[in-house]
Design a protein around this motif. Structure first.
Motif, PDB file in Angstrom:
ATOM      1  N   ALA A  11      28.715 143.230 149.343  1.00  0.00           N
ATOM      2  CA  ALA A  11      29.859 142.406 149.771  1.00  0.00           C
ATOM      3  C   ALA A  11      29.403 141.331 150.744  1.00  0.00           C
ATOM      4  CB  ALA A  11      30.918 143.293 150.412  1.00  0.00           C
ATOM      5  N   LEU A  52      38.729 132.402 140.567  1.00  0.00           N
ATOM      6  CA  LEU A  52      39.794 133.045 141.363  1.00  0.00           C
ATOM      7  C   LEU A  52      40.876 132.012 141.720  1.00  0.00           C
ATOM      8  CD1 LEU A  52      40.907 135.331 143.360  1.00  0.00           C
ATOM      9  CD2 LEU A  52      39.477 134.267 145.080  1.00  0.00           C
ATOM     10  N   GLY A  71      39.378 144.566 145.669  1.00  0.00           N
ATOM     11  CA  GLY A  71      38.003 144.116 145.913  1.00  0.00           C
ATOM     12  C   GLY A  71      38.011 142.674 146.369  1.00  0.00           C
ATOM     13  N   ILE A  74      35.007 139.646 151.666  1.00  0.00           N
ATOM     14  CA  ILE A  74      35.019 139.088 153.021  1.00  0.00           C
ATOM     15  C   ILE A  74      35.702 137.738 152.942  1.00  0.00           C
ATOM     16  CG2 ILE A  74      33.488 138.135 154.787  1.00  0.00           C
ATOM     17  CD1 ILE A  74      31.513 140.402 153.935  1.00  0.00           C
ATOM     18  N   VAL A  96      42.775 144.501 149.144  1.00  0.00           N
ATOM     19  CA  VAL A  96      42.207 145.855 149.214  1.00  0.00           C
ATOM     20  C   VAL A  96      40.689 145.735 149.151  1.00  0.00           C
ATOM     21  CG1 VAL A  96      42.064 148.115 148.096  1.00  0.00           C
ATOM     22  CG2 VAL A  96      44.212 146.820 147.994  1.00  0.00           C
ATOM     23  N   ASN A  98      36.992 148.155 150.369  1.00  0.00           N
ATOM     24  CA  ASN A  98      36.494 149.351 151.060  1.00  0.00           C
ATOM     25  C   ASN A  98      35.366 149.042 152.038  1.00  0.00           C
ATOM     26  OD1 ASN A  98      34.530 148.752 149.214  1.00  0.00           O
ATOM     27  ND2 ASN A  98      34.357 150.793 148.332  1.00  0.00           N
ATOM     28  N   ALA A 121      40.459 150.547 151.565  1.00  0.00           N
ATOM     29  CA  ALA A 121      40.596 151.669 150.629  1.00  0.00           C
ATOM     30  C   ALA A 121      39.678 151.452 149.446  1.00  0.00           C
ATOM     31  CB  ALA A 121      42.038 151.766 150.131  1.00  0.00           C
ATOM     32  N   ASP A 122      39.339 152.551 148.796  1.00  0.00           N
ATOM     33  CA  ASP A 122      38.669 152.469 147.507  1.00  0.00           C
ATOM     34  C   ASP A 122      39.760 152.140 146.483  1.00  0.00           C
ATOM     35  OD1 ASP A 122      37.534 153.048 144.975  1.00  0.00           O
ATOM     36  OD2 ASP A 122      36.068 154.355 145.942  1.00  0.00           O
ATOM     37  N   ILE A 150      38.899 140.601 140.566  1.00  0.00           N
ATOM     38  CA  ILE A 150      37.980 139.479 140.372  1.00  0.00           C
ATOM     39  C   ILE A 150      36.615 139.819 140.985  1.00  0.00           C
ATOM     40  CG2 ILE A 150      37.640 137.007 140.821  1.00  0.00           C
ATOM     41  CD1 ILE A 150      40.211 137.294 139.391  1.00  0.00           C
ATOM     42  N   GLY A 151      35.600 139.764 140.158  1.00  0.00           N
ATOM     43  CA  GLY A 151      34.227 139.949 140.652  1.00  0.00           C
ATOM     44  C   GLY A 151      33.985 141.303 141.287  1.00  0.00           C
ATOM     45  N   VAL A 152      34.629 142.348 140.784  1.00  0.00           N
ATOM     46  CA  VAL A 152      34.447 143.664 141.401  1.00  0.00           C
ATOM     47  C   VAL A 152      34.195 144.776 140.377  1.00  0.00           C
ATOM     48  CG1 VAL A 152      36.949 144.042 141.577  1.00  0.00           C
ATOM     49  CG2 VAL A 152      35.409 145.307 143.069  1.00  0.00           C
ATOM     50  N   TYR A 155      30.778 146.567 139.676  1.00  0.00           N
ATOM     51  CA  TYR A 155      30.241 147.664 140.479  1.00  0.00           C
ATOM     52  C   TYR A 155      30.607 149.037 139.930  1.00  0.00           C
ATOM     53  CZ  TYR A 155      29.469 143.951 143.859  1.00  0.00           C
ATOM     54  OH  TYR A 155      29.059 142.796 144.457  1.00  0.00           O
TER      55      TYR A 155
HETATM   56  C1  LIG Z   1      31.646 140.218 144.849  1.00  0.00           C
HETATM   57  S1  LIG Z   1      32.933 140.577 145.987  1.00  0.00           S
HETATM   58  C2  LIG Z   1      34.296 139.725 145.225  1.00  0.00           C
HETATM   59  C3  LIG Z   1      35.288 139.200 146.214  1.00  0.00           C
HETATM   60  C4  LIG Z   1      36.451 138.424 145.614  1.00  0.00           C
HETATM   61  N1  LIG Z   1      37.257 139.246 144.748  1.00  0.00           N
HETATM   62  C5  LIG Z   1      35.974 137.225 144.845  1.00  0.00           C
HETATM   63  O1  LIG Z   1      36.012 137.278 143.614  1.00  0.00           O
HETATM   64  O2  LIG Z   1      35.544 136.252 145.456  1.00  0.00           O
HETATM   65  C6  LIG Z   1      33.321 142.278 145.586  1.00  0.00           C
HETATM   66  C7  LIG Z   1      34.119 143.002 146.659  1.00  0.00           C
HETATM   67  O3  LIG Z   1      34.595 144.219 146.106  1.00  0.00           O
HETATM   68  C8  LIG Z   1      34.497 145.221 147.079  1.00  0.00           C
HETATM   69  N2  LIG Z   1      34.462 146.523 146.401  1.00  0.00           N
HETATM   70  C9  LIG Z   1      33.487 147.039 145.608  1.00  0.00           C
HETATM   71  N3  LIG Z   1      33.840 148.246 145.145  1.00  0.00           N
HETATM   72  C10 LIG Z   1      35.077 148.511 145.655  1.00  0.00           C
HETATM   73  C11 LIG Z   1      35.976 149.618 145.541  1.00  0.00           C
HETATM   74  N4  LIG Z   1      35.657 150.682 144.798  1.00  0.00           N
HETATM   75  N5  LIG Z   1      37.144 149.552 146.196  1.00  0.00           N
HETATM   76  C12 LIG Z   1      37.465 148.477 146.951  1.00  0.00           C
HETATM   77  N6  LIG Z   1      36.658 147.393 147.093  1.00  0.00           N
HETATM   78  C13 LIG Z   1      35.478 147.417 146.452  1.00  0.00           C
HETATM   79  C14 LIG Z   1      33.234 144.897 147.848  1.00  0.00           C
HETATM   80  O4  LIG Z   1      33.256 145.482 149.134  1.00  0.00           O
HETATM   81  C15 LIG Z   1      33.290 143.378 147.879  1.00  0.00           C
HETATM   82  O5  LIG Z   1      33.923 142.918 149.040  1.00  0.00           O
END
Ligand SMILES: C[S@@+](CC[C@H](N)C(=O)[O-])C[C@H]1O[C@@H](n2cnc3c(N)ncnc32)[C@H](O)[C@@H]1O
Length: 262
Positions: A11, A52, A71, A74, A96, A98, A121-122, A150-152, A155
């Motif tokens: 992140a 986004l 997700g 920051i 949201v 984590n 939160a997760d 978006i972008g999450v 993971y």
């Molecule tokens: C690459 S950033 C994307 C931020 C934003 N959505 C964007 O597209 O610009 C991914 C974010 O997802 C969060 N993240 C990853 N796994 C997560 C989970 N299981 N629950 C909540 N947040 C999560 C990370 O902490 C990170 O801040």
């Protein structure tokens, strides 16, 4: 998730790629290593952030004023509530994430914004997210909501992305919109694919494995929903207002789509 600044976080590396300042030495060192082996990665971050913005603008244009942003990351420039404010829309936004830095910085930024909040939160813990007092205060699930993922999902290993979307979708009123973007290497040539291989190895070693996906892997996430034109496409192909993005070196590294709950 607790804060350990001695270990890099994906992140915070993403924040660094976007030119943000909410990162620590270990994150910058990791991000610089990633840039050295996969120089297109900062471009992917920018293209994703631009997607986004366009997706949120689309939701606003469709009359949606409530956003659940999973997700959310920051806060750098161009967060969902700022995109809404720029469009002079009175939107309510629940972020949201984590990651502790994402949470604390977002909370600080949002102190003066009663219509936007962050939950640490997760996102997979759907019951917790949906029953959280802040979610209940700001979002009315009897009315259409925009669910941003978006972008999450890169993971999460399979089958978690499909399960996550299916689970939240059950709570969305007709007319709600789902916006998704995620990492791919499918349309990429050999050199870019090799970059993605090196990227995967670096993130796996850092304890945050990432999962690029093909079009055919992602399409079923939208089962039962109506894809908005132009469908599931590379990020610059999705209603882009800047023709230069199509020529970006990282253009083949992300897929995105918006879909409507019928
Ligand atoms: C690459 S950033 C994307 C931020 C934003 N959505 C964007 O597209 O610009 C991914 C974010 O997802 C969060 N993240 C990853 N796994 C997560 C989970 N299981 N629950 C909540 N947040 C999560 C990370 O902490 C990170 O801040």
């Amino acid at each position: 998730m607790s804060l350990d600044t001695s270990r890099p976080s994906a992140a915070r590396a993403y924040d660094y790629f976007l030119g943000g300042h909410s990162n620590f030495a270990a994150d910058r060192e990791f991000a610089d290593q990633v840039k050295a082996i996969a120089p297109s990665v900062p471009n992917v971050a920018r293209l994703n952030r631009n997607f986004l913005r366009r997706a949120v603008r689309y939701c606003l244009d469709q009359g949606i004023r409530q956003f659940l942003d999973l997700g959310s990351g920051i806060p750098t420039v161009g967060n969902t509530h700022q995109i809404a404010a720029d469009a002079h829309a009175d939107a309510r936004v629940v972020y949201v994430d984590n990651e502790p830095v994402a949470f604390h910085h977002s909370r600080g930024l949002l102190e003066e914004h009663p219509d936007a909040t962050i939950i640490q939160a997760d996102m997979r813990d759907r019951e917790h997210v949906l029953s959280h007092p802040e979610t209940r205060r700001l979002l009315d699930f009897d009315e259409p909501v925009a669910l941003l993922v978006i972008g999450v999902l890169l993971y999460l290993p399979d089958p978690e992305p499909a399960e996550l979307i299916r689970g939240y979708r059950e709570h969305l009123a007709p007319g709600s919109l789902l916006a998704v973007s995620t990492l791919t290497d499918e349309p990429a040539g050999t050199a870019l694919r090799e970059e993605v291989q090196r990227l995967r190895a670096a993130y796996a070693e850092a304890g945050e494995p990432v999962h690029p996906r093909d079009h055919a892997d992602i399409l079923p996430w939208f089962d039962g929903l109506d894809l908005v034109e132009p469908g599931l496409v590379t990020l610059p192909e999705w209603r882009c207002d800047d023709p230069a993005e199509a020529f970006d070196v990282a253009a083949p590294l992300g897929y995105g789509a918006v879909a409507r709950v019928p």
